[in-house]
Design a protein around this motif. Sequence first.
Motif, PDB file in Angstrom:
ATOM      1  N   ILE A 252      31.902   1.879  28.023  1.00 61.37           N
ATOM      2  CA  ILE A 252      32.319   1.071  29.162  1.00 61.37           C
ATOM      3  C   ILE A 252      31.228   1.165  30.230  1.00 61.37           C
ATOM      4  N   ALA A 253      30.998   0.068  30.945  1.00 62.49           N
ATOM      5  CA  ALA A 253      29.955   0.056  31.972  1.00 62.49           C
ATOM      6  C   ALA A 253      30.276  -1.009  33.013  1.00 62.49           C
ATOM      7  N   ALA A 254      29.629  -0.890  34.169  1.00 65.34           N
ATOM      8  CA  ALA A 254      29.772  -1.873  35.244  1.00 65.34           C
ATOM      9  C   ALA A 254      28.455  -1.984  35.984  1.00 65.34           C
ATOM     10  N   GLY A 255      28.138  -3.197  36.440  1.00 62.50           N
ATOM     11  CA  GLY A 255      26.889  -3.406  37.159  1.00 62.50           C
ATOM     12  C   GLY A 255      27.020  -4.479  38.218  1.00 62.50           C
ATOM     13  N   VAL A 256      26.093  -4.453  39.183  1.00 61.14           N
ATOM     14  CA  VAL A 256      26.079  -5.452  40.252  1.00 61.14           C
ATOM     15  C   VAL A 256      24.632  -5.715  40.652  1.00 61.14           C
ATOM     16  N   VAL A 257      24.318  -6.974  40.930  1.00 57.50           N
ATOM     17  CA  VAL A 257      23.019  -7.375  41.472  1.00 57.50           C
ATOM     18  C   VAL A 257      23.281  -8.162  42.739  1.00 57.50           C
ATOM     19  N   VAL A 258      22.674  -7.725  43.856  1.00 57.80           N
ATOM     20  CA  VAL A 258      22.883  -8.353  45.163  1.00 57.80           C
ATOM     21  C   VAL A 258      21.581  -9.003  45.613  1.00 57.80           C
ATOM     22  N   ASN A 259      21.633 -10.295  45.922  1.00 55.31           N
ATOM     23  CA  ASN A 259      20.464 -10.998  46.453  1.00 55.31           C
ATOM     24  C   ASN A 259      20.239 -10.602  47.906  1.00 55.31           C
ATOM     25  N   LEU A 260      18.963 -10.466  48.286  1.00 57.77           N
ATOM     26  CA  LEU A 260      18.614 -10.022  49.646  1.00 57.77           C
ATOM     27  C   LEU A 260      17.624 -10.995  50.291  1.00 57.77           C
ATOM     28  N   PRO A 261      18.013 -12.270  50.476  1.00 61.25           N
ATOM     29  CA  PRO A 261      17.076 -13.239  51.058  1.00 61.25           C
ATOM     30  C   PRO A 261      16.738 -12.937  52.513  1.00 61.25           C
ATOM     31  N   MET A 262      17.558 -12.103  53.192  1.00 56.31           N
ATOM     32  CA  MET A 262      17.244 -11.751  54.577  1.00 56.31           C
ATOM     33  C   MET A 262      15.986 -10.893  54.679  1.00 56.31           C
ATOM     34  N   LEU A 263      15.602 -10.229  53.552  1.00 61.06           N
ATOM     35  CA  LEU A 263      14.351  -9.475  53.526  1.00 61.06           C
ATOM     36  C   LEU A 263      13.186 -10.373  53.139  1.00 61.06           C
ATOM     37  N   ALA A 264      13.336 -11.087  52.022  1.00 62.43           N
ATOM     38  CA  ALA A 264      12.339 -12.053  51.564  1.00 62.43           C
ATOM     39  C   ALA A 264      12.965 -12.876  50.454  1.00 62.43           C
ATOM     40  N   GLU A 265      12.527 -14.099  50.289  1.00 64.81           N
ATOM     41  CA  GLU A 265      13.050 -14.962  49.240  1.00 64.81           C
ATOM     42  C   GLU A 265      12.749 -14.355  47.872  1.00 64.81           C
ATOM     43  N   GLY A 266      13.803 -14.167  47.062  1.00 62.67           N
ATOM     44  CA  GLY A 266      13.657 -13.580  45.741  1.00 62.67           C
ATOM     45  C   GLY A 266      13.978 -12.104  45.676  1.00 62.67           C
ATOM     46  N   ASP A 267      14.136 -11.427  46.821  1.00 58.36           N
ATOM     47  CA  ASP A 267      14.450  -9.995  46.822  1.00 58.36           C
ATOM     48  C   ASP A 267      15.853  -9.749  46.276  1.00 58.36           C
ATOM     49  N   ASN A 268      16.033  -8.627  45.585  1.00 58.15           N
ATOM     50  CA  ASN A 268      17.353  -8.251  45.080  1.00 58.15           C
ATOM     51  C   ASN A 268      17.413  -6.761  44.811  1.00 58.15           C
ATOM     52  N   PHE A 269      18.654  -6.247  44.785  1.00 58.34           N
ATOM     53  CA  PHE A 269      18.920  -4.846  44.457  1.00 58.34           C
ATOM     54  C   PHE A 269      19.971  -4.814  43.361  1.00 58.34           C
ATOM     55  N   GLY A 270      19.763  -3.974  42.339  1.00 57.41           N
ATOM     56  CA  GLY A 270      20.698  -3.881  41.227  1.00 57.41           C
ATOM     57  C   GLY A 270      21.111  -2.454  40.955  1.00 57.41           C
ATOM     58  N   LEU A 271      22.336  -2.286  40.448  1.00 52.26           N
ATOM     59  CA  LEU A 271      22.873  -0.976  40.121  1.00 52.26           C
ATOM     60  C   LEU A 271      23.790  -1.114  38.917  1.00 52.26           C
ATOM     61  N   GLN A 272      23.685  -0.178  37.950  1.00 52.69           N
ATOM     62  CA  GLN A 272      24.559  -0.193  36.780  1.00 52.69           C
ATOM     63  C   GLN A 272      24.822   1.232  36.319  1.00 52.69           C
ATOM     64  N   ALA A 273      26.067   1.500  35.878  1.00 54.19           N
ATOM     65  CA  ALA A 273      26.434   2.807  35.353  1.00 54.19           C
ATOM     66  C   ALA A 273      27.326   2.612  34.138  1.00 54.19           C
ATOM     67  N   GLY A 274      27.249   3.564  33.187  1.00 50.85           N
ATOM     68  CA  GLY A 274      28.053   3.436  31.975  1.00 50.85           C
ATOM     69  C   GLY A 274      28.350   4.789  31.343  1.00 50.85           C
TER      70      GLY A 274
END
Length: 400
Positions: A252-274
Amino acid sequence: MNMKGVVLGVAGALAVTGVQAADLAVAPEPVDYVRVCDAFGTGFLYVPGTETCFQIRGRIRADYRFAITGQGNFGGVNYQKRNQNAYNFRARAYFYSDSRTNTEYGLLRTFAQLEIQTQTANGGDSRVNLDQAFIQFGGLTFGKAYSFFDFYQTPGFFAPFEPAHSDQNTLMAAYTFAFGNGFSASVSIEDNTYRQNQILRGGYVNYGGVRWPDLVGNLRVDQGWGSAQLMGALHEVRSPFNGVSNELGWAIAAGVVVNLPMLAEGDNFGLQAGYSSGAISYVAPNAWGPAARVADARIIRGDLKLASSWSIAAGFQHFWAPNVSSGFGVSYLDVDQAAKRFDYSNWDIQGNIVFTPVAGLETGFELQYKQTDLKGRNNAGNARQDKDMLVGTFRVQRSF
């Protein structure tokens, strides 16, 4: 007028008519020109005479990988061993074919990805690999495609070699139901053999013949802020020996990717655990274990004891300028192989910088550090020696 005169007169008239007809311009056959199809993005064209859109794409990649320090073998390089190279050069060609047709029952799509590769490692081996080949119709998927368990990869050149997430193309049959507003659910039966590791019984042995494919499911959301997924899998573990019970592994696992356009266009942060039991490949398909071996289970007094593992990975991608970006990733894996002297943990840290001088051409450099903490003691009763490696990679890639 006699008959001979009549015949000659008719023949003459026909000759004059034929000459006049030959002088007339004949209407050309209509030409069905190739048209641009903009319904599915750039690069698609209509197949002449149909409403099917198709696209042919490609990519050429050259990697130059060097072991800088450390011990062990990773990605085809080894810094210490005299019988192995400390570098690995690799060239790879990708070819993509994509066709799509809108029907009253939904989208009909076919997709294929072919890879051709040659490299220094393994004696300069070359291979051809059908990486993907699938048909989609409505919510159905048939063929070879990304596992529906897979979600996040840290933004590294060699992300599939990190220990703490899944990245597997597999043979499957699946159905995805779209609820609307970016929410969906999928269920898939997937080839068990793509997720098999070995089994411990003194040494390492292969699985016996399995009876059931893996059952995979996920719940997913894709919206403007990013995406998230919850996924699970059931995996049969079957010993090759008579008299040893079979076991049902799971993950079993879960993950999330959050877009961060307030920093720069195309920026993102991702996290996943299983977490997994008897199905390590779902949370760590490239674990860097003792002697580079990983086991899903151990046979103890005729019983099959499943190995357990858990992992977590995080990554951040930042664009310093529209044509300059960096990716940073860190992941951790802990493996309990039902035998203390075979247990271990992995750390993986990497960072890169990528420059795109013109559209479609990327160049970049990456550093990757890997560390394995080997637990327990060896057969002689001595504490086992940990291992680590620092590897550098230079890449040039052209997509078209």
